[in-house]
Design a protein around this motif. Sequence first.
Motif, short mmCIF file in Angstrom:
data_model
loop_
_atom_site.label_atom_id
_atom_site.label_comp_id
_atom_site.label_asym_id
_atom_site.label_seq_id
_atom_site.Cartn_x
_atom_site.Cartn_y
_atom_site.Cartn_z
N LEU A 11 62.77 -67.59 -71.11
CA LEU A 11 63.66 -68.65 -71.62
C LEU A 11 64.00 -68.41 -73.09
O LEU A 11 65.16 -68.62 -73.49
CB LEU A 11 63.02 -70.04 -71.43
CG LEU A 11 63.89 -71.21 -71.88
CD1 LEU A 11 65.20 -71.27 -71.10
CD2 LEU A 11 63.13 -72.54 -71.75
N LEU A 24 59.71 -69.54 -63.10
CA LEU A 24 60.25 -70.40 -64.16
C LEU A 24 60.42 -69.55 -65.41
O LEU A 24 59.47 -68.89 -65.86
CB LEU A 24 59.29 -71.55 -64.48
CG LEU A 24 59.09 -72.64 -63.43
CD1 LEU A 24 58.13 -73.70 -63.99
CD2 LEU A 24 60.40 -73.28 -63.03
N ARG A 46 67.70 -76.07 -68.43
CA ARG A 46 66.33 -76.07 -68.93
C ARG A 46 66.15 -77.37 -69.68
O ARG A 46 67.12 -77.98 -70.14
CB ARG A 46 66.01 -74.86 -69.82
CG ARG A 46 66.58 -74.94 -71.23
CD ARG A 46 68.05 -74.69 -71.25
NE ARG A 46 68.55 -74.51 -72.60
CZ ARG A 46 69.81 -74.71 -72.94
NH1 ARG A 46 70.70 -75.12 -72.03
NH2 ARG A 46 70.20 -74.51 -74.16
N SER A 47 64.88 -77.76 -69.82
CA SER A 47 64.64 -78.99 -70.55
C SER A 47 63.33 -78.91 -71.32
O SER A 47 63.31 -78.80 -72.53
CB SER A 47 64.63 -80.18 -69.58
OG SER A 47 64.44 -81.37 -70.29
N CYS A 48 62.19 -78.96 -70.61
CA CYS A 48 60.91 -79.12 -71.30
C CYS A 48 60.42 -77.85 -72.00
O CYS A 48 59.72 -77.93 -73.00
CB CYS A 48 59.84 -79.59 -70.31
SG CYS A 48 59.38 -78.31 -69.11
N ALA A 49 60.74 -76.69 -71.45
CA ALA A 49 60.26 -75.39 -71.95
C ALA A 49 58.75 -75.22 -71.81
O ALA A 49 58.16 -74.33 -72.43
CB ALA A 49 60.70 -75.13 -73.39
N HIS A 50 58.11 -76.06 -71.02
CA HIS A 50 56.66 -75.98 -70.87
C HIS A 50 56.21 -76.10 -69.41
O HIS A 50 55.12 -76.61 -69.13
CB HIS A 50 55.98 -77.06 -71.72
CG HIS A 50 55.99 -76.74 -73.18
ND1 HIS A 50 57.04 -77.06 -73.99
CD2 HIS A 50 55.10 -76.08 -73.96
CE1 HIS A 50 56.80 -76.64 -75.22
NE2 HIS A 50 55.63 -76.04 -75.22
N GLY A 51 57.06 -75.71 -68.47
CA GLY A 51 56.63 -75.68 -67.06
C GLY A 51 56.43 -77.03 -66.43
O GLY A 51 55.68 -77.15 -65.46
N VAL A 52 57.07 -78.05 -66.95
CA VAL A 52 56.86 -79.41 -66.44
C VAL A 52 58.07 -79.97 -65.70
O VAL A 52 57.93 -80.60 -64.66
CB VAL A 52 56.47 -80.36 -67.59
CG1 VAL A 52 56.30 -81.79 -67.09
CG2 VAL A 52 55.21 -79.90 -68.28
N CYS A 53 59.26 -79.70 -66.21
CA CYS A 53 60.44 -80.37 -65.64
C CYS A 53 61.00 -79.66 -64.41
O CYS A 53 61.71 -80.26 -63.60
CB CYS A 53 61.53 -80.51 -66.69
SG CYS A 53 62.36 -78.95 -67.11
N GLY A 54 60.71 -78.38 -64.25
CA GLY A 54 61.16 -77.65 -63.07
C GLY A 54 62.62 -77.27 -63.07
O GLY A 54 63.17 -76.91 -62.03
N SER A 55 63.28 -77.30 -64.21
CA SER A 55 64.73 -77.08 -64.20
C SER A 55 65.14 -75.62 -64.38
O SER A 55 66.31 -75.30 -64.20
CB SER A 55 65.41 -77.94 -65.26
OG SER A 55 64.92 -77.62 -66.54
N ASP A 56 64.23 -74.72 -64.76
CA ASP A 56 64.67 -73.35 -65.07
C ASP A 56 64.07 -72.30 -64.14
O ASP A 56 63.61 -71.25 -64.57
CB ASP A 56 64.40 -72.99 -66.54
CG ASP A 56 62.93 -72.98 -66.88
OD1 ASP A 56 62.15 -73.61 -66.14
OD2 ASP A 56 62.56 -72.33 -67.88
N CYS A 105 60.61 -70.41 -68.46
CA CYS A 105 59.79 -70.85 -69.60
C CYS A 105 58.32 -70.47 -69.44
O CYS A 105 57.57 -70.42 -70.41
CB CYS A 105 59.93 -72.34 -69.83
SG CYS A 105 59.30 -73.36 -68.48
FE1 FES Z 1 61.07 -77.32 -67.87
FE2 FES Z 1 60.91 -74.64 -67.62
S1 FES Z 1 62.26 -75.81 -68.90
S2 FES Z 1 59.94 -76.16 -66.42
#
Ligand code: FES
Length: 239
Positions: free
Chosen positions: A35, A73, A53-63, A75
């Motif tokens: 990411l 993912l 992408r959103s959280c950049a920490h493996g939480v939101c599941g968007s990437d 990120c």
């Molecule tokens: Fe949220 Fe990767 S940006 S899980």
Amino acid sequence: MQAQLRIRRYNPEKDQAGYWGEYTLNDVNPNDSVLDLLHRVKWEIDGTLALRRSCAHGVCGSDAFRINGANMLACKTLVNRLGDGDMIKVQVEPILGLKVLKDLIVDMEPFMDHYKSVMPYFINDDPPPENGRERLQSIEDRARFDDTTKCILCAACTSSCPSFWANDKYVGPAAIVNAHRFIFDSRDKAPEKRLAVVGDTFGVWRCRTNFNCTNACPREIEITKAIAEVKNVLYTGEI
Ligand code: FES
Ligand code: SF4
Ligand code: F3S
């Protein structure tokens, strides 16, 4: 180190078909995530690159993307996982089986429709305990669905499944994981409703135990095992 990226590009407003965009980044750190690299391409080279992408920490599941041929993912995937040396090649494509809207962005609606079809919410019309306590459950009963509570709906599993590629009416592993989470919850009162969905023509029997889903899951959910447990309930009639 240097990174050479190939990124699948497609803008429906001007492209007849998709193509590969090629980008070179210098001063890449092995601990950078994919990411981070995509952000550098977007912010330093081509601002039109579209990705979720959103959280950049493996939480939101968007990437969730297809990175060097496997769903991951961006990120949570560090450059050093993809190789070492002075130069690294990174290929990023949209996940498969869902319509590409632009560049790395796919239409998640069909995926979410499958998810919603299994009624992924607690169903119990009994009045709650009068003493104000929660609906209690033993540690053993809670453990039966602990693994399947971890889903972040990234679609890495469903979009890596050959059965889903072959027929997108297949409800897919992510929906089955979320059905499992409630079917095996002793406090829930509607397992038969969910079993009717996942036991139907486009339910669990479409799973050919391919294991791609389990390998792709960034939450390390034992998806194929969960699917087997749901199949077993349908076969034996016992939860
Ligand atoms: Fe949220 Fe990767 S940006 S899980
Ligand atoms: Fe993503 Fe795993 Fe949930 Fe599938 S089960 S949507 S791979 S978190
Ligand atoms: Fe598909 Fe996973 Fe079954 S990849 S075939 S849902 S084990």
